[in-house]
Design an enzyme around this catalytic site. Sequence first.
Site, PDB file in Angstrom:
ATOM      1  N   TYR A 147      16.489  29.942  10.163  1.00 33.76           N
ATOM      2  CA  TYR A 147      15.324  30.670  10.671  1.00 33.76           C
ATOM      3  C   TYR A 147      15.296  30.693  12.199  1.00 33.76           C
ATOM      4  CZ  TYR A 147      12.867  30.735   6.155  1.00 33.76           C
ATOM      5  OH  TYR A 147      12.482  30.966   4.879  1.00 33.76           O
ATOM      6  N   LYS A 155       0.846  -1.206   0.000  1.00 33.13           N
ATOM      7  CA  LYS A 155       0.000   0.000   0.000  1.00 33.13           C
ATOM      8  C   LYS A 155       0.881   1.256   0.000  1.00 33.13           C
ATOM      9  CE  LYS A 155      -0.303  -0.188   5.034  1.00 33.13           C
ATOM     10  NZ  LYS A 155      -1.077  -0.746   6.170  1.00 33.13           N
TER      11      LYS A 155
HETATM   12  C1  PLP Z   1      -0.355  -1.810   6.831  1.00 30.27           C
HETATM   13  C2  PLP Z   1      -1.012  -3.098   7.162  1.00 30.27           C
HETATM   14  C3  PLP Z   1      -0.270  -4.284   7.214  1.00 30.27           C
HETATM   15  C4  PLP Z   1       1.233  -4.311   7.155  1.00 30.27           C
HETATM   16  O1  PLP Z   1       1.714  -3.905   8.416  1.00 30.27           O
HETATM   17  P1  PLP Z   1       3.263  -3.835   8.768  1.00 30.27           P
HETATM   18  O2  PLP Z   1       3.283  -3.439  10.188  1.00 30.27           O
HETATM   19  O3  PLP Z   1       3.834  -2.775   7.876  1.00 30.27           O
HETATM   20  O4  PLP Z   1       3.854  -5.157   8.494  1.00 30.27           O
HETATM   21  C5  PLP Z   1      -0.966  -5.478   7.362  1.00 30.27           C
HETATM   22  N1  PLP Z   1      -2.310  -5.491   7.513  1.00 30.27           N
HETATM   23  C6  PLP Z   1      -3.050  -4.362   7.510  1.00 30.27           C
HETATM   24  C7  PLP Z   1      -4.517  -4.452   7.664  1.00 30.27           C
HETATM   25  C8  PLP Z   1      -2.434  -3.129   7.338  1.00 30.27           C
HETATM   26  O5  PLP Z   1      -3.168  -1.999   7.349  1.00 30.27           O
END
Ligand code: PLP
Length: 348
Positions: A243, A34
């Site tokens: 800054y 994702k």
């Molecule tokens: C993002 C996500 C994962 C992966 O999680 P990690 O901690 O990056 O391994 C797995 N399942 C769901 C539902 C997620 O949202």
Amino acid sequence: MTRASLTIDLDALAANWRALARLSGGAEAGAVVKADAYGLGAARVAARLAQEGAHSFFVAEAQEGAALRPAVGPLADIYVFSGHMAGDADAIAAAALIPLVNSAEQANRHLAALPGHPFGLQLDTGMNRLGMEADDWQALAPDLLARAPRLLMSHLACADEPAHPMNARQLAEFRRMTDGAGPRRSLAATGGILLGADYHFDLTRPGIGSYGGQPFGAARPVVRLALPVIQVRAVAAGETVGYGNSWTAARPSRIATIAAGYADGLLRAMTGRGQLFAGDRPCPLAGRVSMDLMGVDVTDLPEVPDTLDILCPAQGVDRLAEAAGTIGYEILTSLGARYVRHYSGDGA
Ligand SMILES: *Cc1c(COP(=O)(O)O)cnc(C)c1O
């Protein structure tokens, strides 16, 4: 001008994924890609993991899944965490995605729009983020299970804390909701894989561990980010940098101005705590991180290289995250569109 360069080591990525696949025991290891594979490039990452044997991919939304399909070929399974949202039917059908249906409303939408199209089900076991609650599930399970969902899944809220009692509570709830149901089951992301065999079920969903981040402590670093030095100046003791005059030279200093800032995902919150590296020599930030620039104290370097590293073997995503008061996930997904991404290793 030399540009900032973000290098993604596909061999290290593959090694991390294989290690998590081994740790998944008899369960199949999927791959969570994702958010453009946590900012690293979903097409390249997924293509390499498919080559390593990954068959099940997970994305957050249908558009990501549609974009991923060419990279993984027609036979791979692409699951969508947000399920079947209004307006998604065409993308789900065209790219043969498997929505992880989250609610009664989504189930109705899916069955009405795409009868007979594969789907999975997401169940809430206590995180209260996504998935059907136990009551809904109890009411809908007979009808939905008769339609042979491809996967029953849930997600752990505290898997990065192995001793947290929430883990066992969610495991028991997942069992209660799914024992004997029939479809394949999935509960564990990276943290859950490390909790042991009870949490593995049929399919695991590693994400961050493959990309080199905690809680997978044994991960190999995957990302290197080298930032160009624009100019170096001498600063007298008592002069200030950046800054708000927030940094004052305590001694005659040399300050390198680096061509990257918070618009490049290098969070302003690391001001005062972050450092860059010349090889293994740390160079502390001097002054506030600004939009496109930051100052670095290079006084102790015998000579200033053309680039300094902010992600490298000496400073991985978690160490940088600590300096910014965040987590490795946010460091990776913040790395913006300004970087040219280079890939090394097989599949580059
Ligand atoms: C993002 C996500 C994962 C992966 O999680 P990690 O901690 O990056 O391994 C797995 N399942 C769901 C539902 C997620 O949202």
